[in-house]
Design an enzyme around this catalytic site. Structure first.
Site, PDB file in Angstrom:
ATOM      1  N   THR B 474       1.147  -1.331   0.235  1.00  0.00           N
ATOM      2  CA  THR B 474      -0.136   0.828   0.327  1.00  0.00           C
ATOM      3  C   THR B 474       0.816   0.998   0.238  1.00  0.00           C
ATOM      4  O   THR B 474       0.218   2.025   0.077  1.00  0.00           O
ATOM      5  CB  THR B 474      -1.157  -0.282   1.027  1.00  0.00           C
ATOM      6  OG1 THR B 474      -0.184  -0.367   2.499  1.00  0.00           O
ATOM      7  CG2 THR B 474      -2.096  -0.820   0.870  1.00  0.00           C
ATOM      8  N   GLY B 515      -5.649   1.896   7.902  1.00  0.00           N
ATOM      9  CA  GLY B 515      -4.167   1.700   8.153  1.00  0.00           C
ATOM     10  C   GLY B 515      -3.345   3.237   8.124  1.00  0.00           C
ATOM     11  O   GLY B 515      -2.778   3.077   8.830  1.00  0.00           O
ATOM     12  N   ARG B 619      -6.900  14.204   4.057  1.00  0.00           N
ATOM     13  CA  ARG B 619      -6.024  14.670   2.765  1.00  0.00           C
ATOM     14  C   ARG B 619      -5.119  13.457   2.701  1.00  0.00           C
ATOM     15  O   ARG B 619      -5.075  12.399   3.209  1.00  0.00           O
ATOM     16  CB  ARG B 619      -4.994  15.193   4.102  1.00  0.00           C
ATOM     17  CG  ARG B 619      -4.216  15.291   3.806  1.00  0.00           C
ATOM     18  CD  ARG B 619      -2.674  15.135   4.889  1.00  0.00           C
ATOM     19  NE  ARG B 619      -2.515  16.654   6.185  1.00  0.00           N
ATOM     20  CZ  ARG B 619      -2.748  17.241   6.619  1.00  0.00           C
ATOM     21  NH1 ARG B 619      -2.181  18.537   5.553  1.00  0.00           N
ATOM     22  NH2 ARG B 619      -3.517  17.954   7.539  1.00  0.00           N
ATOM     23  N   ILE B 620      -4.466  13.816   1.489  1.00  0.00           N
ATOM     24  CA  ILE B 620      -4.073  12.712   0.360  1.00  0.00           C
ATOM     25  C   ILE B 620      -2.958  12.295   0.801  1.00  0.00           C
ATOM     26  O   ILE B 620      -1.776  13.870   0.654  1.00  0.00           O
ATOM     27  CB  ILE B 620      -4.544  12.345  -1.189  1.00  0.00           C
ATOM     28  CG1 ILE B 620      -6.068  12.681  -1.287  1.00  0.00           C
ATOM     29  CG2 ILE B 620      -4.078  11.546  -1.792  1.00  0.00           C
ATOM     30  CD1 ILE B 620      -6.767  10.905  -0.603  1.00  0.00           C
ATOM     31  N   LEU B 621      -2.107  11.392   1.772  1.00  0.00           N
ATOM     32  CA  LEU B 621      -1.150  12.017   2.538  1.00  0.00           C
ATOM     33  C   LEU B 621       0.359  11.176   1.191  1.00  0.00           C
ATOM     34  O   LEU B 621       1.255  12.131   0.671  1.00  0.00           O
ATOM     35  CB  LEU B 621      -0.631  10.528   2.739  1.00  0.00           C
ATOM     36  CG  LEU B 621      -1.523  10.623   4.369  1.00  0.00           C
ATOM     37  CD1 LEU B 621      -1.334   8.851   5.272  1.00  0.00           C
ATOM     38  CD2 LEU B 621      -1.774  12.165   5.542  1.00  0.00           C
ATOM     39  N   PRO B 623      -0.071  11.591  -2.980  1.00  0.00           N
ATOM     40  CA  PRO B 623      -0.890  10.721  -3.932  1.00  0.00           C
ATOM     41  C   PRO B 623      -0.566   9.773  -5.255  1.00  0.00           C
ATOM     42  O   PRO B 623      -1.339   8.915  -6.065  1.00  0.00           O
ATOM     43  CB  PRO B 623      -0.570  12.273  -5.343  1.00  0.00           C
ATOM     44  CG  PRO B 623      -0.348  13.439  -3.675  1.00  0.00           C
ATOM     45  CD  PRO B 623       0.076  12.435  -3.170  1.00  0.00           C
ATOM     46  N   GLN B 629      -3.485   2.613  -5.377  1.00  0.00           N
ATOM     47  CA  GLN B 629      -4.274   2.316  -4.567  1.00  0.00           C
ATOM     48  C   GLN B 629      -5.649   2.346  -5.322  1.00  0.00           C
ATOM     49  O   GLN B 629      -6.977   0.927  -5.120  1.00  0.00           O
ATOM     50  CB  GLN B 629      -4.462   2.945  -3.114  1.00  0.00           C
ATOM     51  CG  GLN B 629      -3.013   1.834  -1.880  1.00  0.00           C
ATOM     52  CD  GLN B 629      -3.169   1.016  -1.640  1.00  0.00           C
ATOM     53  OE1 GLN B 629      -4.546   0.031  -1.141  1.00  0.00           O
ATOM     54  NE2 GLN B 629      -2.903   0.174  -2.186  1.00  0.00           N
ATOM     55  N   VAL B 694      -8.040   5.111   2.308  1.00  0.00           N
ATOM     56  CA  VAL B 694      -8.333   5.625   0.500  1.00  0.00           C
ATOM     57  C   VAL B 694      -8.183   4.146   0.235  1.00  0.00           C
ATOM     58  O   VAL B 694      -9.144   3.635  -0.861  1.00  0.00           O
ATOM     59  CB  VAL B 694      -7.453   6.730  -0.029  1.00  0.00           C
ATOM     60  CG1 VAL B 694      -6.269   6.217   0.013  1.00  0.00           C
ATOM     61  CG2 VAL B 694      -7.914   7.514  -0.753  1.00  0.00           C
ATOM     62  N   GLU B 696      -9.129   1.171   0.653  1.00  0.00           N
ATOM     63  CA  GLU B 696     -10.871   0.381  -0.664  1.00  0.00           C
ATOM     64  C   GLU B 696     -11.666   1.745  -1.049  1.00  0.00           C
ATOM     65  O   GLU B 696     -12.346   0.422  -1.488  1.00  0.00           O
ATOM     66  CB  GLU B 696     -11.122  -0.313   1.229  1.00  0.00           C
ATOM     67  CG  GLU B 696      -9.807  -0.949   2.049  1.00  0.00           C
ATOM     68  CD  GLU B 696     -10.700  -2.246   2.654  1.00  0.00           C
ATOM     69  OE1 GLU B 696      -9.593  -3.251   3.151  1.00  0.00           O
ATOM     70  OE2 GLU B 696     -11.841  -1.237   3.680  1.00  0.00           O
TER      71      GLU B 696
END
Lengths: 318, 734
Positions: B474, B515, B619-621, B623, B629, B694, B696
């Site tokens: 991931t 996670g 927040r997309i840690l 991108p 994912q 994000v 799943e």
């Protein structure tokens, strides 16, 4: 995997002799099917005769204007051969419709003819399977049979032949050239090469113990438009639900061979004879004796749909 | 550290490292084969013997007799573990069936013996010589036949099986437009690339397991419980995992039997499940039967909505919570959901990527497509009309922490060119193909859980993070490094991340898309503790101190972190724990899927032409890894729509197509261009990271968009997944 002994044959004659003299011996070439089956103990050879070093890897013209394809020519090389692509395009197309690039790099012409069914009950040694273990019954007939055969089946077995290449070979009237342990060569028309399951689905070809395929010979090119249409559950790397190899002539004649529906690569004179009458007529001819289960009866309309599609394409070309 | 009030501005907001599409820091090791996976740890456990699992040949019954003589006499055999000699084993808390069966057999392929030998080949050959006489018993394998005997299952993750609000029956009966449909989804196999694999070694009474596992602490607990040894005597090491999708959330037979085998033969033992063993030996996503009823007005505004789900599992098992999203996704004052669980003697059903929503949306979002057509409303517009900014079961007093479904729908539709869709099916022809577009909402619950980490800095200014968090492909390594770098103001290259070792602080682990947010929040907590220590060492007030460029600053003063760390280094450990923000606010992730397919006019072959989606997940840690994912999950959704199904043989009680030649997942040729847009969103109620899950979200609704596109292309509505050629041909001929 059971322990086995191994030898690298020095000549075709020696290979045939070695395989005939040891009970339970098998030839190994690309190994793309046999080794999988050995890991699962579906095949348990006692002795492997490695034929990879025997040459047999040439593609050459015959004096009759045909093509002799060495038994060890890899599927990738055969599909890419210029002569094959020009004169026997259906063979090239069938080959690239099968397996994956990696498998085609290893798989051989002779081995591909001998690949075994994908019936899931054949693939599980705890399940009944008359092909794998004669007399145990057929797990598939009353079980999951969606992918299995509807032609040439028997009360003992409804396994399908999985090869794409062999469908094209059947369409092209190939001859399977062999040599036996006594050094006797013969050429077997592919129409006679595969046995129907009958009561002995464990017997799949007319080859004798130790008889080695040395080449496959194609007659001189028949011209026409070559197509191979394979329908499967995903876009690539899956066995056919139904595949159709076809050669359309200029004069309205055509010939057809079918994969995914037969106990062996399927072709009938009646279907070829019906060609001028269109897709429905060919379908009726080829499926006259079809025997389906509730899971695989969709293959009948699918055969007709594919043929209709091929006819339409042919008309659009004309 | 406790997170119980919404996050304020914090160091993560700087966005200097977090939020950057950084390459994976473990990427080079993975693509060069230098990231060792469990089965390859010959360096750590030299001289390991090989174990081969013998699986039950029946689904239910008893072992009448086992004859091990031939196997024991076979070449290279060192020992054979069976129920008769394994000692007392207590079933793990997370396991439904026993991992070592016998004499009672609970499911097909349940492990009944482990043959240990000097080589893999010898172990496998000897395993075939284990002779077992079974006394089979009749079992239940047919969900459709057994559904009627379903009962209310226990709560799942604290949520009840049944919910309701208002008066569904009354409102539905009065509704101007009524939709009622039944959908089915089949059993699915995780089909991750790396099989379950472990090496076990004992040192006295202490066990080390090199394994492939998503949840280190859960599994340590179940190893200890199963073997009856203290947790302190169990060490799990799982730094690299070749995919999991939920298959590796728990202790499984490979790890337990490796431990038992190693104990019996007195040397390390390694065990991997062969691919054909996996679908029946391990867990799978259970099949469902779903009934959806929606009552709406003529404009498609929902007043009543009901979703009922039937699934099956072994006794003591759990239900597939496929109605979960229907509780939260759309408006409607009158609503009900229900799950019923029936006993099946198939292998154990359990979590697979987005349990609940992944298959629930395959039904709900097709139902919405059908409702849109009944009302003559555009499917995107229908969903916008039914948006709700609060938990519709609880009412306006429980708002969503953040919810940008409408933004996703609009932006996604715009990018995809949705306005070119012709609502009437079967209108667009491209050669032999009928072409159509479909869409679906994406919804996945957001869970956060307690997660710990320790973080240290040395005299060279190198930062080390240790947590038992796992990276199942991931990108955990990378986002944890990004978090640490951001918090301490050091370059990413200066951060080393160590994961997947039970000696490290307990994390949330990898599952349920919790996670990323949870584990980085744990790193945030530890980093705050280290910042305090560094500030103290510098003599600066911590609240005023700034961390950047490897320095701690206070006004015009600054000190090098490396110097403050000194020769011994400075370490801090903490965990993030959560208050009741998830009770006060509904927390979920949202998106919109769009898909264009071609359906062959003759053969009904389906080819996906384009997939696109817009997603809002806080927040997309990172991108880049987040996009990976999402596209991976969209691919899995395409598989669920078109091909994935474990075929149940109801006579023998097993999954017939138990290898990857027959259990089909998409190949490259099936998946065309995939476009992913992330909608800007910060969720201050989720964690100090302001992120949500994000991993799943991308599978949730993707398959329904494919199904709806097939309908738009060809006018064929297949409600039993997967939508294969045979079903399309039958629908066409019906």
């Amino acid at each position: 995997m059971k322990s086995f002994t191994y030898e690298r044959a020095a000549s075709v004659e020696a290979a045939a002799k070695a395989a005939a003299s040891v009970q339970g011996a098998r030839f190994i070439a690309g190994g793309t099917n046999l080794i999988d089956l050995m890991k699962l103990q579906i095949e348990t050879p006692t002795h492997l005769v490695d034929v990879n070093h025997l040459g047999l890897d040439r593609i050459e013209r015959t004096t009759e204007g045909g093509l002799r394809i060495g038994a060890l020519v890899r599927n990738t090389d055969l599909a890419a051969d210029k002569t094959v692509r020009r004169d026997y395009a259906v063979l090239s197309r069938a080959l690239v419709a099968g397996a994956s690039g990696q498998l085609r790099n290893k798989a051989t012409t002779g081995g591909n003819l001998l690949q075994r069914t994908r019936c899931p009950y054949f693939y599980d040694t705890r399940m009944p399977c008359n092909k794998r273990k004669p007399g145990t019954g057929c797990g598939a007939m009353e079980g999951m049979s969606r992918s299995l055969a509807i032609l040439g089946v028997s009360d003992a077995c409804i396994a399908q032949h999985p090869s794409d290449m062999a469908v094209a070979m059947r369409l092209l009237d190939a001859q399977v050239d062999t040599m036996d342990a006594d050094g006797v060569a013969r050429s077997i028309p592919i129409a006679d090469f595969y046995l129907l399951p009958g009561d002995t689905p464990n017997r799949e070809t007319v080859l004798k113990q130790g008889e080695l395929i040395t080449s496959v010979t194609l007659p001189k090119p028949v011209g026409g438009t070559h197509v191979y249409r394979k329908v499967r559950d995903r876009a690539s790397y899956a066995f056919a639900l139904v595949s159709v190899g076809a050669i359309f002539g200029e004069d309205g004649t055509a010939r057809f061979a079918f994969g995914g529906i037969g106990a062996r690569p399927w072709r009938t004179q009646a279907a070829d004879a019906a060609a001028p009458h269109g897709a429905r007529a060919v379908t009726d001819a080829v499926l006259a004796d079809a025997r389906t289960t509730p899971h695989n009866d969709f293959k009948k309309p699918l055969v007709e749909r594919i043929l209709a599609s091929l006819y339409r394409q042919q008309e659009e070309r004309a | 550290m406790k997170f119980d009030t919404p996050a304020k501005a914090n160091p993560i907001d700087k966005g200097r490292v977090v939020g950057i599409p950084h390459d994976r820091i473990d990427g080079a090791a993975k693509v060069t084969g230098t990231a060792p996976y469990a089965y390859e740890r010959h360096d750590a456990a030299p001289n390991a013997a090989y174990g081969w699992i013998v699986g039950s040949a029946i689904a239910k019954g008893r072992i009448a007799a086992m004859d091990l003589r031939a196997a024991e006499a076979a070449p290279g055999v060192l020992g054979i573990v069976t129920h008769a000699n394994a000692g007392k084993l207590t079933k793990g808390n997370m396991n439904t069936a026993h991992l070592l069966g016998g004499p009672q057999i609970e499911h097909f392929e349940q492990a009944v013996a482990l043959v240990v030998a000097d080589t893999l080949e010898n172990a496998r050959a000897a395993a075939a010589l284990v002779h077992i006489d079974y006394t089979p018993e009749s079992g239940k394998f047919d969900l459709a036949a057994e559904a009627i005997r379903g009962v209310v299952p226990p709560d799942s993750f604290g949520t009840p099986a049944d919910t309701s609000a208002g008066d569904f029956d009354g409102a539905f009966s009065r509704a101007a437009v009524k939709l009622e449909q039944r959908y089915t989804t089949p059993d699915h196999s995780h089909a991750m690339m790396e099989p379950h694999a472990s090496i076990a070694a004992w040192n006295g009474d202490k066990l080390t397991l090199w394994t492939s596992n998503q949840m280190i602490a859960w599994t340590v607990g179940d190893v200890a419980r199963t073997l009856g040894i203290p947790k302190a005597n169990v060490r799990l090491i799982s730094p690299y995992i070749g995919g999991g999708f939920g298959a590796k959330l728990f202790l499984r037979a490979d790890a337990l039997l490796a431990a038992l085998g190693a104990r019996q033969v007195g040397r390390p033992v390694k065990v991997a499940l062969a691919r054909p063993q996996i679908p029946n030996n391990t867990t799978h996503r259970p099949a469902t039967i779903q009934r959806i009823r929606i009552g709406a007005d003529r404009d498609g505004v929902i007043d009543a909505i009901a979703h009922e789900v039937w699934s099956g599992d072994l006794p003591g098992g759990s239900a597939e919570t496929a109605a979960a999203q229907t509780r939260l996704l759309y408006r409607g004052a009158n609503r009900m959901t229900a799950h019923r669980l029936t006993t099946l003697n198939l292998p154990e059903g359990n979590a697979m990527r987005a349990p609940g929503e992944a298959v629930g949306l395959l039904a709900l979002e097709v139902a919405m497509d059908e409702l849109a057509e009944m009302c003559g409303v555009d499917p995107v517009e229908l969903r916008i009309r039914n948006d709700v900014q609060f938990d519709p079961e609880a009412g306006p007093q429980r708002p969503f922490s953040s919810r940008k479904l409408v933004e996703c729908l609009r932006a996604g539709a715009d990018r995809f060119g949705w306005n070119r869709r012709i609502p009437k099916p079967g209108q667009v022809r491209d050669g032999r193909w009928l072409v159509g577009m479909g869409m679906a909402s994406a919804f996945r619950n957001n869970l956060a859980g307690k997660s710990g980490a320790r973080i240290g800095i040395d005299a060279q200014g190198r930062v080390v993070v240790e947590t038992d968090m796992t990276d199942i492909g991931t990108g955990s390594y990378t986002i944890i490094a990004q978090t640490a770098a951001e918090m301490l103001g050091v370059p990413l290259e200066q951060v080393t991340v160590r994961l997947g070792d039970s000696r490290f602080p307990v994390s949330a682990g990898s599952g349920g898309q919790w996670g990323a947010n949870s584990s980085t929040a744990g790193v945030y907590a530890a980093a705050m503790a280290l910042r305090a220590k560094l500030a103290e060492a510098a003599g600066y007030p911590v609240d005023a101190a700034g961390f950047e460029d490897g320095l701690i600053r206070n006004g015009n003063e600054s000190r090098k972190l490396a110097a403050l760390a000194g020769d011994t280094g400075l370490w801090a450990e903490d965990s993030m724990e959560y208050g009741d923000l998830d009770k006060r606010y509904a927390q979920a992730t949202f998106g919109a899927h769009f898909c264009e397919v071609g359906v062959d006019t003759d053969t009904a072959e389906v080819r996906i032409r384009r997939m696109g989606g817009a997603f809002a997940a806080g927040r997309i840690l990172n991108p880049k890894s987040a996009r990976s994912q999402v596209i991976g999950a969209m691919t899995m959704g395409a598989g669920a729509a078109l091909m994935e199904a474990l075929d149940v043989d109801t006579r023998f009680g097993f999954f017939v197509n138990h290898d990857m030649a027959e259990y089909l997942v998409p190949v490259h040729a099936d998946i065309p261009q995939q476009d992913v847009l992330f909608i800007d969103e910060l969720d201050d109620k989720s964690s100090p990271m302001k992120a949500k899950g994000v991993g799943e979200l991308g599978i949730c609704g993707a398959g329904a968009a494919v199904a709806n596109a097939i309908y738009n292309a060809a006018g064929l509505r297949v409600r039993d997944y997967p939508i294969t050629i045979d079903k399309l041909l039958r629908a066409q001929m019906a």
